[in-house]
Design a protein around this motif. Structure first.
Motif, PDB file in Angstrom:
ATOM      1  N   SER A  47      -5.441   4.179 -18.336  1.00  0.00           N
ATOM      2  CA  SER A  47      -4.257   3.795 -17.562  1.00  0.00           C
ATOM      3  C   SER A  47      -3.061   3.459 -18.446  1.00  0.00           C
ATOM      4  N   ARG A  48      -3.269   2.742 -19.537  1.00  0.00           N
ATOM      5  CA  ARG A  48      -2.127   2.351 -20.381  1.00  0.00           C
ATOM      6  C   ARG A  48      -1.456   3.575 -21.006  1.00  0.00           C
ATOM      7  N   HIS A  49      -2.265   4.524 -21.442  1.00  0.00           N
ATOM      8  CA  HIS A  49      -1.676   5.732 -22.023  1.00  0.00           C
ATOM      9  C   HIS A  49      -0.883   6.495 -20.975  1.00  0.00           C
ATOM     10  N   LEU A  50      -1.400   6.547 -19.764  1.00  0.00           N
ATOM     11  CA  LEU A  50      -0.698   7.230 -18.682  1.00  0.00           C
ATOM     12  C   LEU A  50       0.615   6.525 -18.363  1.00  0.00           C
ATOM     13  N   MET A  51       0.608   5.185 -18.351  1.00  0.00           N
ATOM     14  CA  MET A  51       1.849   4.439 -18.132  1.00  0.00           C
ATOM     15  C   MET A  51       2.891   4.805 -19.184  1.00  0.00           C
ATOM     16  N   SER A  55       0.813  -1.216   0.000  1.00  0.00           N
ATOM     17  CA  SER A  55       0.000   0.000   0.000  1.00  0.00           C
ATOM     18  C   SER A  55       0.844   1.262   0.000  1.00  0.00           C
ATOM     19  N   LEU A  56       2.130   1.146   0.373  1.00  0.00           N
ATOM     20  CA  LEU A  56       3.008   2.313   0.422  1.00  0.00           C
ATOM     21  C   LEU A  56       3.675   2.595  -0.917  1.00  0.00           C
ATOM     22  N   HIS A  57       3.530   1.683  -1.866  1.00  0.00           N
ATOM     23  CA  HIS A  57       4.199   1.829  -3.157  1.00  0.00           C
ATOM     24  C   HIS A  57       3.161   1.932  -4.280  1.00  0.00           C
ATOM     25  N   LEU A  58       3.260   2.996  -5.054  1.00  0.00           N
ATOM     26  CA  LEU A  58       2.400   3.131  -6.222  1.00  0.00           C
ATOM     27  C   LEU A  58       3.024   2.334  -7.358  1.00  0.00           C
ATOM     28  N   THR A  59       2.358   1.262  -7.777  1.00  0.00           N
ATOM     29  CA  THR A  59       2.872   0.412  -8.846  1.00  0.00           C
ATOM     30  C   THR A  59       1.943   0.458 -10.052  1.00  0.00           C
ATOM     31  N   PHE A  60       2.474   0.097 -11.211  1.00  0.00           N
ATOM     32  CA  PHE A  60       1.706   0.187 -12.451  1.00  0.00           C
ATOM     33  C   PHE A  60       0.425  -0.640 -12.420  1.00  0.00           C
ATOM     34  N   ASN A  61       0.440  -1.777 -11.742  1.00  0.00           N
ATOM     35  CA  ASN A  61      -0.758  -2.614 -11.748  1.00  0.00           C
ATOM     36  C   ASN A  61      -1.932  -1.969 -11.020  1.00  0.00           C
ATOM     37  N   LYS A  62      -1.661  -0.886 -10.241  1.00  0.00           N
ATOM     38  CA  LYS A  62      -2.739  -0.170  -9.549  1.00  0.00           C
ATOM     39  C   LYS A  62      -3.392   0.894 -10.428  1.00  0.00           C
ATOM     40  N   PHE A  63      -2.789   1.170 -11.575  1.00  0.00           N
ATOM     41  CA  PHE A  63      -3.293   2.266 -12.408  1.00  0.00           C
ATOM     42  C   PHE A  63      -4.706   2.015 -12.917  1.00  0.00           C
ATOM     43  N   TRP A  64      -5.035   0.761 -13.220  1.00  0.00           N
ATOM     44  CA  TRP A  64      -6.345   0.488 -13.810  1.00  0.00           C
ATOM     45  C   TRP A  64      -7.480   0.912 -12.871  1.00  0.00           C
ATOM     46  N   LYS A  65      -7.322   0.647 -11.588  1.00  0.00           N
ATOM     47  CA  LYS A  65      -8.371   1.020 -10.637  1.00  0.00           C
ATOM     48  C   LYS A  65      -8.517   2.531 -10.519  1.00  0.00           C
ATOM     49  N   ARG A  66      -7.431   3.269 -10.788  1.00  0.00           N
ATOM     50  CA  ARG A  66      -7.484   4.715 -10.647  1.00  0.00           C
ATOM     51  C   ARG A  66      -7.844   5.432 -11.937  1.00  0.00           C
ATOM     52  N   TYR A  67      -7.399   4.869 -13.063  1.00  0.00           N
ATOM     53  CA  TYR A  67      -7.552   5.601 -14.326  1.00  0.00           C
ATOM     54  C   TYR A  67      -8.335   4.845 -15.398  1.00  0.00           C
ATOM     55  N   GLY A  68      -8.743   3.624 -15.118  1.00  0.00           N
ATOM     56  CA  GLY A  68      -9.547   2.885 -16.070  1.00  0.00           C
ATOM     57  C   GLY A  68      -8.893   2.748 -17.426  1.00  0.00           C
ATOM     58  N   LYS A  69      -9.665   3.002 -18.481  1.00  0.00           N
ATOM     59  CA  LYS A  69      -9.191   2.800 -19.851  1.00  0.00           C
ATOM     60  C   LYS A  69      -8.020   3.710 -20.198  1.00  0.00           C
TER      61      LYS A  69
END
Length: 442
Positions: free
Chosen positions: A254-258, A238-252
């Motif tokens: 997320s990949r572009h943001l990555m 929970s202390l580390h922001l990782t790429f696999n968490k992006f989908w829950k925050r940014y939805g579709k």
């Protein structure tokens, strides 16, 4: 007649004004509709602006890559279109108040801090102002060449012309499932992405990332010394922001943001001789009392390869009875086709190319445990954060490469060859010599 024309002229002007307002309103509604359509599946409960889109918040100088990129994210026929979207979203979000970012305060469990608002205003209060370090000498040409050689080797072996083959080599970044991006830790404050590899100094590098991202507070103040961070928090996901968490925050989106972050941020990883890493994993997880690894893995090894039909239920009872899987059992487990059928390899022995995807991500820095002290100092200078944090002193009692023969002497010759084939991708990509002595009979 002239008196009659004036009211008509006035009404025309009023009509045009009304039409202009109507078109303006319709245009605004149309733009809002486009945004809603583009983010149609991003619900209000999932769209948390946990990170910035416009890039790092610090004033550090971006790293210029000296190697030719293999897969520049977004560099395709639609790159100009994506950059327009990027610019539009940046402008849109800059005028939007970001919701609070989760910042764990150890002194107040369960409390949240507002990273972009309250925390940002209090930055002067708890972030010490430090001058950049003045180095008497620049980074040596030898160190720069070392990095250039390591990156070039990865680049060459990931190319389609290379004869090296391993699972997943030729897939694209978009082909990688979200669950396989859980080792990519993002620090938006300094524009850094770190892919952590267990058994390769990842505990200390996670400490560094916590200090830089200020994701853990004690008495309202972020930790400044990596060694002060309690051990139980270091591997807390929970202390580390990782790429696999992006989908829950940014939805579709997320990949572009990555891809935006992969282009803008400095990316690094640390690797180790694959066979020595396996020895270290075995020593740490099966020669020491570890209830979780005993129940999940050791019991399976004991039943399959040591003829224990009913091994002790707890690791304490097993160790008291002198029962534990041997290193040979561990190698049998890795080579058993049934292992991957039951579940993917655990991260402590999963191949680096499966954890960090070096053929899909163009890493700016490739460090090695064998040169940890030099590489750590070099990297922190490259990141321009050596004024903020220092890499903790190295733990000298590391598993040594010279021990390989002692550990593998009792492993059958054919098993050694199969094991090398299983980890050949890591040996080759990161420049570790083929262990010829282990792979020849007798």
């Amino acid at each position: 007649m002239r008196r009659m024309e004036r009211p008509q002229l006035g009404s025309d002007k009023m009509g045009k004004s009304r039409l202009f307002r109507i078109f303006l309103i319709l245009g605004s509604l149309f733009m809002i509709l486009l945004i809603i359509i583009y983010w149609d599946d991003v619900g209000a409960t999932h769209f948390y602006l946990h990170t910035t889109i416009s890039g790092p918040q610090s004033s550090r100088v971006p790293l210029e890559s000296h190697s030719t990129p293999r897969h520049k994210a977004g560099d395709d026929k639609g790159s100009s279109f994506l950059s327009d979207i990027d610019a539009f979203v940046n402008q849109f979000l800059e005028g939007t108040n970001e919701p609070s970012q989760e910042v764990r305060d150890e002194s107040s469990p369960g409390t949240m801090g507002n990273a972009s608002g309250e925390a940002g205003k209090q930055e002067d209060k708890y972030v010490p102002r430090r001058e950049w370090k003045i180095h008497l000498s620049p980074i040596s040409a030898e160190m720069k060449q070392r990095q250039a050689d390591r990156k070039q080797l990865v680049h060459d072996l990931c190319s389609s012309n290379s004869t090296l083959n391993f699972p997943g080599k030729n897939r694209t970044f978009d082909d990688i499932p979200n669950k396989e991006l859980d080792h990519l830790i993002v620090d938006d404050r300094h524009g850094i992405i770190y892919c952590y590899v267990p058994k390769v100094a990842c505990t200390n590098w996670k400490r560094i990332m916590i200090v830089l991202s200020e994701s853990l507070l004690v008495n309202g103040v972020p930790y400044q010394d990596p060694l002060d961070i309690p051990m139980e928090h270091i591997h807390n996901s929970s202390l580390h922001l990782t790429f696999n968490k992006f989908w829950k925050r940014y939805g579709k989106f997320s990949r572009h943001l990555m891809k935006i972050k992969l282009k803008k941020y400095t990316k690094f990883l640390f690797v180790r001789d694959p066979f020595v890493r396996l020895i270290s994993a075995y020593r740490n997880k099966f020669e020491q009392v570890n209830e979780e690894f005993y129940r999940r893995f050791a019991v399976v090894m004991l039943k399959r390869y040591s003829n224990y039909t009913d091994p002790p239920e707890s690791v304490v009872d097993a160790f008291a009875a002198g029962i534990r899987p041997s290193f040979s059992n561990f190698i049998q487990y890795l080579l058993d086709p049934q292992t991957e059928k039951d579940m993917p390899f655990n991260e402590h022995w999963k191949q680096v190319y499966r954890l960090c995807h070096p053929c899909q991500i163009d890493y700016d820095f490739v460090g090695k445990l064998e040169t940890l002290d030099e590489d750590a100092e070099h990297l922190l200078r490259v990141l321009h954060v050596d004024n903020i944090v220092q890499f903790p002193p190295s733990y000298r009692n590391r598993t040594a490469s010279s021990w390989e023969w002692d550990w593998f002497a009792k492993i059958p010759y054919e098993s050694r060859r199969k094991l090398y084939k299983l980890y050949e991708g890591d040996f080759s990509l990161f420049g570790y010599p083929k262990p010829e002595k282990l792979l020849h009979d007798g």
